[in-house]
Design a protein around this motif. Structure first.
Motif, short mmCIF file in Angstrom:
data_model
loop_
_atom_site.label_atom_id
_atom_site.label_comp_id
_atom_site.label_asym_id
_atom_site.label_seq_id
_atom_site.Cartn_x
_atom_site.Cartn_y
_atom_site.Cartn_z
N THR A 30 -57.49 54.21 23.79
CA THR A 30 -58.21 53.28 24.78
C THR A 30 -59.58 53.22 24.22
OG1 THR A 30 -58.79 55.38 25.79
CG2 THR A 30 -56.79 53.93 26.83
N PHE A 31 -60.25 52.07 24.54
CA PHE A 31 -61.44 51.72 23.84
C PHE A 31 -62.64 52.74 24.38
CE2 PHE A 31 -59.69 47.97 22.09
CZ PHE A 31 -60.76 47.78 21.18
N LEU A 172 -52.99 56.22 33.46
CA LEU A 172 -52.98 57.03 32.08
C LEU A 172 -52.39 58.30 31.99
CD1 LEU A 172 -56.46 55.59 30.53
CD2 LEU A 172 -53.97 54.70 30.25
N TYR A 173 -51.99 58.74 31.02
CA TYR A 173 -51.20 60.11 31.10
C TYR A 173 -50.36 60.44 32.05
CZ TYR A 173 -55.28 60.58 27.78
OH TYR A 173 -56.25 60.13 26.77
N ARG A 174 -49.59 59.40 32.77
CA ARG A 174 -48.74 59.47 33.95
C ARG A 174 -49.33 60.45 34.86
NH1 ARG A 174 -45.69 56.08 34.67
NH2 ARG A 174 -44.50 57.53 36.11
N GLY A 175 -50.55 59.76 35.33
CA GLY A 175 -51.20 60.42 36.46
C GLY A 175 -52.37 61.23 36.13
N GLY A 176 -52.57 61.58 34.84
CA GLY A 176 -53.61 62.58 34.53
C GLY A 176 -55.08 61.98 34.79
N GLN A 177 -54.91 60.43 34.57
CA GLN A 177 -56.01 59.73 34.80
C GLN A 177 -55.95 58.38 35.04
OE1 GLN A 177 -58.19 59.19 30.90
NE2 GLN A 177 -58.80 61.24 30.86
N PHE A 178 -56.68 57.82 35.82
CA PHE A 178 -56.47 56.15 36.48
C PHE A 178 -57.77 55.84 36.08
CE2 PHE A 178 -53.91 58.96 39.06
CZ PHE A 178 -52.57 57.86 39.12
N GLY A 546 -56.89 69.60 25.77
CA GLY A 546 -57.77 69.03 25.99
C GLY A 546 -57.38 67.28 26.24
N ASP A 547 -58.65 66.61 26.25
CA ASP A 547 -58.39 65.06 26.40
C ASP A 547 -58.77 64.27 25.22
OD1 ASP A 547 -61.03 65.36 26.21
OD2 ASP A 547 -61.60 64.19 28.05
N SER A 548 -58.58 64.96 24.07
CA SER A 548 -58.84 64.27 22.85
C SER A 548 -57.57 63.90 22.10
CB SER A 548 -59.45 65.50 21.62
OG SER A 548 -58.68 66.69 21.69
N VAL A 549 -56.70 63.55 22.98
CA VAL A 549 -55.34 62.89 22.42
C VAL A 549 -55.22 61.46 23.35
CG1 VAL A 549 -54.34 64.84 21.51
CG2 VAL A 549 -54.04 64.40 23.94
N TYR A 550 -54.29 60.59 22.66
CA TYR A 550 -54.20 59.45 23.48
C TYR A 550 -53.06 59.34 24.30
CZ TYR A 550 -50.23 59.09 20.09
OH TYR A 550 -49.16 59.15 19.42
N PRO A 551 -53.22 58.57 25.38
CA PRO A 551 -52.01 58.32 26.27
C PRO A 551 -51.09 57.22 25.79
CG PRO A 551 -53.76 56.89 26.88
CD PRO A 551 -54.28 57.76 25.78
N ARG A 558 -55.64 48.45 23.59
CA ARG A 558 -55.67 49.77 22.61
C ARG A 558 -56.20 49.32 21.29
NH1 ARG A 558 -52.83 53.77 25.32
NH2 ARG A 558 -52.84 53.02 27.52
N LEU A 559 -56.78 50.00 20.40
CA LEU A 559 -56.93 50.12 19.19
C LEU A 559 -56.48 51.11 18.32
CD1 LEU A 559 -59.17 48.65 17.30
CD2 LEU A 559 -60.98 50.35 17.86
N THR A 560 -55.83 50.59 17.32
CA THR A 560 -55.24 51.43 16.30
C THR A 560 -55.88 51.07 14.96
OG1 THR A 560 -52.97 52.20 15.51
CG2 THR A 560 -53.34 49.95 16.15
N TRP A 561 -55.65 52.24 13.93
CA TRP A 561 -56.26 51.98 12.67
C TRP A 561 -55.16 52.47 11.59
CZ3 TRP A 561 -57.36 57.04 10.41
CH2 TRP A 561 -56.91 58.09 11.42
#
Length: 688
Positions: A30-31, A172-178, A546-551, A558-561
């Motif tokens: 996510t951006f 996001l994260y299946r209910g972990g974030q909205f 932690g939250d340093s991974v992507y949903p 989204r952005l990918t590299w």
């Protein structure tokens, strides 16, 4: 809700949370949580937040595809296959733009794509607290309804009074974030250029999901506001320079649904129940459509666009099945889950807080397996893709739901989403009754086959009629091909629907009890329990990693590299580039290796060493079609249009050794515009 969206909705019920170690190049980020420092360190780039903002504001969601703004006057590049429906709707058997290309000499000749819209993401805000509080203490369908109602309220508040915006609560994260995503919406989208279909689809189904590729799968649309080209001061700069192997590439777009966060138990449900059923159904419909197209050139024209979509779906399923029976791939997935469980167990406080969500999810699997066929056939696949059935379904459902307060409706019919539904059914598009009849009769026959003749719901669908006879009666007698009839029914509401003598409307009205009951049971026994367990699992995941991974991907930006690079598989090395010399070498003159006439006629004018397509190690999936490929300077260098068959495992996990996105280069598009199709006014607008 459209057929495609309903099938995606069914699939996303299987999306859960696991936590594999993130590899270099992995992730559809996510951006607002992009790993800038890690990416810069890995690629040697120097991107920053301002760079991300420019890329986000230049990225476009276009139907089920992605795109990028490439001028200050609303010009947008996407894939040719992303405008195929528009091309088909604007064409006739006598004037077939798929065969000739759509080549307007000026902006005045650009044509509006019926029912099309495009969106640019302008803002992201966190609404996690509100959404999680809404579902607290609820279970089953009540949990689903409470969160749907809260999402509708948030969207309505955020977009109140904004006629050119769309607001969407994204899970996001299946209910972990909205998150609340706010989009600038363009409801007037016009076709500005499309090449001959054979130029964009050279190699046909044989080359699909393959590399090397030799396709100019690109097209331009234009965003309009108030009847004039939209002002788009933030846009990608066009860079047609020859790409270099190893150079960093970013791909920005709206990938569809991934299922990388599934538990192993749920992966087995997908492998053993969902994919086999979906593949059997898709393959039979594909065969029916091929046979239909063989009847005459007119039939072939009618079925061209839906058949291409089906073939993509089928081949995508093949790639995913291969992943799920790949012993090594599944072993890596199992190891990731074991690591996740071990990390939670090593934290007594976290383990006590979350309990055993894996066990809860495992207990749902027998219910999912039992209910998937009925939910799929009666709700998600209802109508078999028929446009007329889709009109009737939307008119009936919308009328029934509009009679309720917005917060009590099915989510696709809340106030903030009614405008989009209305636009879809009011758009003028060609209707082919014989094709429509085939799709409806096929769906009815498959529903009877999967649920059995003795299922009372099947009796409710068919009564005493055969699938063929019922389809002939309701499709042959309906007046819904007329936009004025659809408008009158929409504006007349439930009273007009119930009073209508249209046979298709009355039949769809009569089968609502069966379809709604299948949906309600699915939400009560599958979606609600899954979402509750997933929210708990999300807490476990954040506690462990932690939250340093992507949903998972959710059809949002989204952005990918990655880098421009080939790969080696089973001893065979595949180079990163193809060029026009390779196209001429690959052509045979017979379909599907016949070169489009205008392209072939320009052979002597085209530099043979111009890079046509390139392979990039970015992390993409379906929905990424049309996604701008961007260099470290933020310039557009191509558009994603495909991936390899091995990349279809990307739904469940990223493999840097074989995952490759296939990009049509801006250099190839420039050559096509200049040397083949004479689109000088577009080249001038691009600054070429």
């Amino acid at each position: 809700m459209t057929l495609g969206r309903r099938i995606v909705a069914a699939a996303t019920a299987f999306t859960l949370i696991a936590a594999p170690a993130v590899q270099a190049g992995e992730g559809m980020w996510t951006f607002d949580n992009f790993p800038i420092a890690r990416v810069n360190a890995t690629l040697g780039t120097n991107i920053d937040q301002a760079w991300l903002d420019r890329v986000r504001l230049s990225s476009v969601k276009f139907g089920g595809c992605s795109a990028g703004v490439v001028s200050g006057e609303g010009l947008v590049m996407t894939n040719n296959h992303c405008v195929a429906s528009c091309v088909a709707q604007l064409s006739t058997p006598e004037v077939n733009y798929a065969a000739t290309g759509f080549l307007p000499a000026s902006r005045a000749e650009e044509k509006r794509c019926p029912g099309a819209s495009a969106e640019i993401l302008t803002d992201i805000s966190d609404v996690t607290g509100r959404m999680q509080a809404a579902g607290a203490g609820q279970s089953g369908a009540a949990f689903v309804r409470a969160r749907d109602a809260e999402a509708a309220a948030i969207e309505a508040e955020a977009c109140a009074g904004k006629t050119d915006s769309r607001c969407q609560v994204v899970t996001l994260y299946r209910g972990g974030q909205f998150k609340l995503y706010t989009y600038k919406r363009y409801s007037d989208v016009r076709l500005a250029w499309a090449p001959e279909d054979r130029a964009a689809t050279f190699g046909g189904d044989l080359d699909n999901f393959n590399f090397p590729r030799f396709a100019i799968d690109a097209a331009f649309i234009r965003l309009y506001e108030n009847g004039a080209p939209a002002a788009t001061p933030v846009h990608f700069k066009w860079n047609a320079s020859k790409p270099v192997e190893g150079q960093p590439i970013f791909v920005t777009g709206s990938p569809g649904a991934t299922q990388r966060l599934l538990t192993q138990d749920q992966l087995y449900t997908v492998r053993d129940v969902v994919l086999p059923m979906d593949q059997l159904i898709t393959s039979e419909l594909r065969g029916r459509m091929i046979r239909y197209g063989e009847k005459s050139p007119e039939h072939a024209f009618q079925v061209m666009d839906p058949l291409v979509s089906l073939e993509n779906t089928y081949k995508r399923g093949i790639g995913r099945m291969r992943a799920l029976i790949d012993v090594d791939f599944m072993a890596r997935r199992a190891a990731d889950e074991a690591d996740f469980k071990a990390r939670v167990a090593a934290n007594p406080a976290l383990a006590a807080e979350v309990g055993d969500p894996w066990g809860e999810l495992a207990a749902i699997q027998p219910i999912q397996r039992a209910l998937y066929p009925s939910y799929s056939m009666l709700e998600a696949r209802a109508g078999g893709g028929s446009v007329l059935f889709g009109y009737a379904w939307t008119l009936v459902r919308a009328a029934q739901e509009r009679a309720k307060p917005s917060g009590e409706r099915l989510p696709e019919y809340v106030d903030g989403r009614l405008g989009a539904a209305q636009s879809r059914i009011m758009a003028e598009r060609p209707i082919y009754p014989e094709l429509e009849e085939m799709q409806v009769s096929w769906w009815l026959s498959k529903t009877r086959e999967w649920l059995t003749v003795d299922d009372p719901r099947v009796r409710g669908l068919l009564g005493r009629e055969s699938p063929e006879g019922l389809a002939a009666r309701v499709i042959g007698g309906t007046k819904l091909a007329d936009p004025a009839v659809r408008r009158a029914l929409w504006e007349g509401g439930l009273e007009a629907i119930e009073a209508s003598d249209d046979p298709l409307i009355q039949w769809v009205l009569s089968i609502q009890d069966e379809s709604r009951a299948a949906r309600a049971e699915w939400e009560e026994r599958v979606v609600g329990p899954t979402d509750r367990a997933s929210e708990t699992l999300a807490r476990a995941r954040f506690g462990a990693y932690g939250d340093s991974v992507y949903p998972d991907a959710t059809g949002t930006l989204r952005l990918t590299w990655g880098r421009v690079e080939g790969w080696t598989w089973q001893g065979q090395t595949v180079p990163a580039f193809t060029d026009f010399a390779g196209l001429w070498d690959r052509m045979t003159g017979a379909a599907p290796f016949d070169v489009a006439p205008k392209l072939l006629a320009a052979r002597d004018r085209i530099p043979a060493d111009t890079v046509l397509n390139m392979a990039v190690s970015t992390d993409t999936i379906g929905g990424s079609s049309g996604s701008p490929a961007v260099n470290a300077a933020g310039e557009i260098v191509g558009a994603n249009f495909d991936s390899t068959i091995l990349t279809q495992r990307n739904a469940y996990g990223y493999d840097p050794n074989v995952n490759r996105s296939v990009i049509v280069t801006t250099g190839a598009v420039t050559v096509a515009l200049r040397d083949v199709y004479g689109m000088d006014h577009l080249l001038a607008e691009l600054g070429v």
